[in-house]
Design a protein around this motif. Structure first.
Motif, PDB file in Angstrom:
ATOM      1  N   TRP A  47       9.927 -13.573  -2.021  1.00  0.00           N
ATOM      2  CA  TRP A  47       8.919 -14.603  -1.730  1.00  0.00           C
ATOM      3  C   TRP A  47       8.354 -15.175  -3.019  1.00  0.00           C
ATOM      4  O   TRP A  47       8.173 -14.461  -4.000  1.00  0.00           O
ATOM      5  CB  TRP A  47       7.759 -14.027  -0.916  1.00  0.00           C
ATOM      6  CG  TRP A  47       8.121 -13.422   0.387  1.00  0.00           C
ATOM      7  CD1 TRP A  47       7.908 -12.133   0.762  1.00  0.00           C
ATOM      8  CD2 TRP A  47       8.749 -14.057   1.505  1.00  0.00           C
ATOM      9  NE1 TRP A  47       8.366 -11.932   2.038  1.00  0.00           N
ATOM     10  CE2 TRP A  47       8.894 -13.097   2.525  1.00  0.00           C
ATOM     11  CE3 TRP A  47       9.214 -15.343   1.736  1.00  0.00           C
ATOM     12  CZ2 TRP A  47       9.477 -13.382   3.750  1.00  0.00           C
ATOM     13  CZ3 TRP A  47       9.800 -15.635   2.968  1.00  0.00           C
ATOM     14  CH2 TRP A  47       9.918 -14.659   3.950  1.00  0.00           C
ATOM     15  N   SER A  48       7.984 -16.440  -2.964  1.00  0.00           N
ATOM     16  CA  SER A  48       7.213 -17.020  -4.068  1.00  0.00           C
ATOM     17  C   SER A  48       5.780 -16.497  -3.943  1.00  0.00           C
ATOM     18  O   SER A  48       5.402 -15.908  -2.917  1.00  0.00           O
ATOM     19  CB  SER A  48       7.220 -18.547  -3.981  1.00  0.00           C
ATOM     20  OG  SER A  48       6.450 -18.981  -2.862  1.00  0.00           O
ATOM     21  N   GLU A  49       4.983 -16.730  -4.958  1.00  0.00           N
ATOM     22  CA  GLU A  49       3.589 -16.276  -4.919  1.00  0.00           C
ATOM     23  C   GLU A  49       2.830 -16.897  -3.742  1.00  0.00           C
ATOM     24  O   GLU A  49       2.092 -16.207  -3.035  1.00  0.00           O
ATOM     25  CB  GLU A  49       2.892 -16.617  -6.231  1.00  0.00           C
ATOM     26  CG  GLU A  49       1.480 -16.083  -6.306  1.00  0.00           C
ATOM     27  CD  GLU A  49       0.808 -16.368  -7.637  1.00  0.00           C
ATOM     28  OE1 GLU A  49      -0.441 -16.332  -7.668  1.00  0.00           O
ATOM     29  OE2 GLU A  49       1.498 -16.622  -8.630  1.00  0.00           O
ATOM     30  N   GLN A  51       4.070 -18.132  -0.921  1.00  0.00           N
ATOM     31  CA  GLN A  51       4.591 -17.610   0.345  1.00  0.00           C
ATOM     32  C   GLN A  51       4.015 -16.217   0.606  1.00  0.00           C
ATOM     33  O   GLN A  51       3.596 -15.913   1.725  1.00  0.00           O
ATOM     34  CB  GLN A  51       6.124 -17.545   0.306  1.00  0.00           C
ATOM     35  CG  GLN A  51       6.797 -18.885   0.333  1.00  0.00           C
ATOM     36  CD  GLN A  51       8.269 -18.798   0.002  1.00  0.00           C
ATOM     37  OE1 GLN A  51       8.722 -17.922  -0.742  1.00  0.00           O
ATOM     38  NE2 GLN A  51       9.048 -19.716   0.570  1.00  0.00           N
TER      39      GLN A  51
END
Length: 78
Positions: A47-49, A51
């Protein structure tokens, strides 16, 4: 009244991911088994930050998204 649909397709769209049924199936196959039993979904390395924050807040606040987030977590653990 919030009448938005909260299903996997809309969750993937909310996360900025491709959200067709095939895209979701591919994502699950690609990332299945990468979560340990003690790891929360939002802690997964893919995940991105933003997300990750969205997923964590959805569960912590028992938001409308919480049920579908839990469903995704279960799908990724099988």
């Amino acid at each position: 009244m919030d009448t938005a649909t909260h299903d996997l397709n809309s969750l993937f769209a909310q996360l900025g991911l491709d959200n067709s049924d095939d895209d979701i199936e591919d994502f699950i196959h690609q990332h299945a088994g990468k979560l340990s039993d003690s790891m929360h979904l939002h802690q997964a390395p893919f995940w991105s930050e933003s997300q990750s924050k969205f997923l964590a807040e959805s569960v912590r606040e028992d938001a409308d998204w919480a049920e579908v987030v839990d469903s995704l977590s279960a799908l990724l653990r099988h």
